[in-house]
Design a protein around this motif. Structure first.
Motif, mmCIF file in Angstrom:
data_model
loop_
_atom_site.group_PDB
_atom_site.id
_atom_site.type_symbol
_atom_site.label_atom_id
_atom_site.label_comp_id
_atom_site.label_asym_id
_atom_site.label_seq_id
_atom_site.Cartn_x
_atom_site.Cartn_y
_atom_site.Cartn_z
ATOM 1 N N CYS A 88 45.031 31.509 66.611
ATOM 2 C CA CYS A 88 45.237 31.194 65.193
ATOM 3 C C CYS A 88 44.510 32.176 64.279
ATOM 4 O O CYS A 88 43.377 32.581 64.565
ATOM 5 N N PHE A 89 45.155 32.496 63.143
ATOM 6 C CA PHE A 89 44.625 33.499 62.230
ATOM 7 C C PHE A 89 45.057 33.196 60.797
ATOM 8 O O PHE A 89 46.092 32.574 60.573
ATOM 9 N N LYS A 90 44.274 33.688 59.853
ATOM 10 C CA LYS A 90 44.723 33.683 58.460
ATOM 11 C C LYS A 90 45.850 34.707 58.336
ATOM 12 O O LYS A 90 45.763 35.802 58.884
ATOM 13 N N SER A 91 46.894 34.335 57.629
ATOM 14 C CA SER A 91 48.100 35.166 57.595
ATOM 15 C C SER A 91 47.847 36.564 57.049
ATOM 16 O O SER A 91 48.383 37.552 57.584
ATOM 17 N N GLU A 92 47.043 36.691 55.994
ATOM 18 C CA GLU A 92 46.797 38.016 55.401
ATOM 19 C C GLU A 92 46.128 38.939 56.413
ATOM 20 O O GLU A 92 46.494 40.106 56.566
ATOM 21 N N LEU A 93 45.139 38.386 57.112
ATOM 22 C CA LEU A 93 44.412 39.151 58.125
ATOM 23 C C LEU A 93 45.355 39.570 59.256
ATOM 24 O O LEU A 93 45.357 40.720 59.704
ATOM 25 N N LEU A 94 46.174 38.637 59.713
ATOM 26 C CA LEU A 94 47.058 38.907 60.837
ATOM 27 C C LEU A 94 48.131 39.931 60.483
ATOM 28 O O LEU A 94 48.432 40.841 61.263
ATOM 29 N N LYS A 95 48.704 39.799 59.287
ATOM 30 C CA LYS A 95 49.736 40.757 58.878
ATOM 31 C C LYS A 95 49.164 42.169 58.749
ATOM 32 O O LYS A 95 49.804 43.153 59.128
ATOM 33 N N GLU A 96 47.958 42.250 58.232
ATOM 34 C CA GLU A 96 47.327 43.571 58.099
ATOM 35 C C GLU A 96 47.064 44.177 59.470
ATOM 36 O O GLU A 96 47.301 45.368 59.695
ATOM 37 N N ALA A 97 46.593 43.361 60.407
ATOM 38 C CA ALA A 97 46.325 43.852 61.758
ATOM 39 C C ALA A 97 47.610 44.312 62.435
ATOM 40 O O ALA A 97 47.636 45.331 63.137
ATOM 41 N N TYR A 98 48.697 43.575 62.209
ATOM 42 C CA TYR A 98 49.964 43.920 62.840
ATOM 43 C C TYR A 98 50.708 45.042 62.116
ATOM 44 O O TYR A 98 51.810 45.421 62.529
ATOM 45 N N ASN A 118 48.592 32.940 52.249
ATOM 46 C CA ASN A 118 47.774 31.719 52.174
ATOM 47 C C ASN A 118 48.210 30.698 53.224
ATOM 48 O O ASN A 118 48.398 29.514 52.937
ATOM 49 N N THR A 119 48.357 31.188 54.450
ATOM 50 C CA THR A 119 48.841 30.365 55.556
ATOM 51 C C THR A 119 47.970 30.599 56.786
ATOM 52 O O THR A 119 47.484 31.699 57.009
ATOM 53 N N ILE A 120 47.779 29.557 57.578
ATOM 54 C CA ILE A 120 47.160 29.708 58.891
ATOM 55 C C ILE A 120 48.286 29.800 59.910
ATOM 56 O O ILE A 120 49.163 28.940 59.958
ATOM 57 N N VAL A 121 48.248 30.849 60.715
ATOM 58 C CA VAL A 121 49.329 31.113 61.671
ATOM 59 C C VAL A 121 48.822 30.923 63.093
ATOM 60 O O VAL A 121 47.822 31.518 63.492
#
Length: 222
Positions: free
Chosen positions: A161-171, A96-99
């Motif tokens: 910038c990305f939503k953390s859940e989306l970014l972690k899944e992509a990475y 629940n973070t914007i990165v």
């Protein structure tokens, strides 16, 4: 949502021709990475900053952080490439973070660009700053080169910038050579990326010419 900035500082200084990594070169007595971090802290309130750098430079950073009151900045160990370094920084990010992911050697990003990139995440979950091209460009081909319409292209900047859940899944994907930036990683995972206008002086300091320009611009802005 909480906001985090991951500042990636893995440069070696090879193209700059210096023994000191370019993020630690000084301009008016202050390291480039310090200018960069301060820009984010000025632009966004209650921001958590994570600095990713090689373990060999942890001690150097500790002294810098103490001098400039940046001891609250979290440290993550960099990997063998940018992809792994971002993964390392993400390991310290909650849900629940914007990165925002930003190059340490882009100290001339302005507050408006940072804020627009964070705000743009609301559209698709991913947002990057870009700039129009001012010069003609050509595409190299096996037969030579072709003129292309420059209005169909943009120069890409950070912070991305990305939503953390989306970014972690992509990475969580394996690394591929097509990943030239964070946007390319999430796009390969099927996510659409929104674009906002960056700022023209938000250059990446890579060469001596870049450094000379940054020195001038930072002095002008004082």
């Amino acid at each position: 949502m909480k906001k985090v900035a991951i500042i990636v500082a893995g440069g070696s200084g090879e193209r700059m021709g210096t023994s000191i990594p370019k993020q630690f070169l000084k301009i008016s007595g202050k390291e480039i990475v310090v200018y960069t971090i301060e820009k984010f802290l000025q632009a966004v309130s209650d921001l958590l900053v994570i600095l990713v750098l090689p373990k060999a430079h942890f001690y150097r950073w500790e002294k810098i952080a103490k001098k400039f009151n940046l001891e609250h900045v979290l440290i993550a160990e960099g990997g063998s490439n940018r992809f792994e370094s971002v993964q390392s920084g993400l390991s310290l990010v909650d849900s629940n973070t914007i990165v925002a992911i930003h190059d340490a050697v882009r100290p001339l990003v302005n507050s408006l660009t940072i804020q627009k990139a964070f705000d743009g995440v609301k559209l698709t979950g991913a947002c990057i700053p870009v700039m129009k091209l001012n010069e003609s460009i050509r595409e190299l081909t096996n037969k030579g080169s072709n003129a292309v319409i420059r209005e169909n292209f943009r120069l890409v900047q950070t912070p991305q910038c990305f939503k953390s859940e989306l970014l972690k899944e992509a990475y969580s994907q394996p690394y591929q050579s097509i990943y030239t930036d964070d946007a390319s990683v999430v796009e390969n995972h099927g996510i659409k990326v929104s674009l906002v206008e960056g700022n023209v002086e938000n250059i990446k300091i890579t060469t001596p010419i870049d450094l000379a320009l940054a020195k001038h611009l930072l002095k002008v802005k004082k």
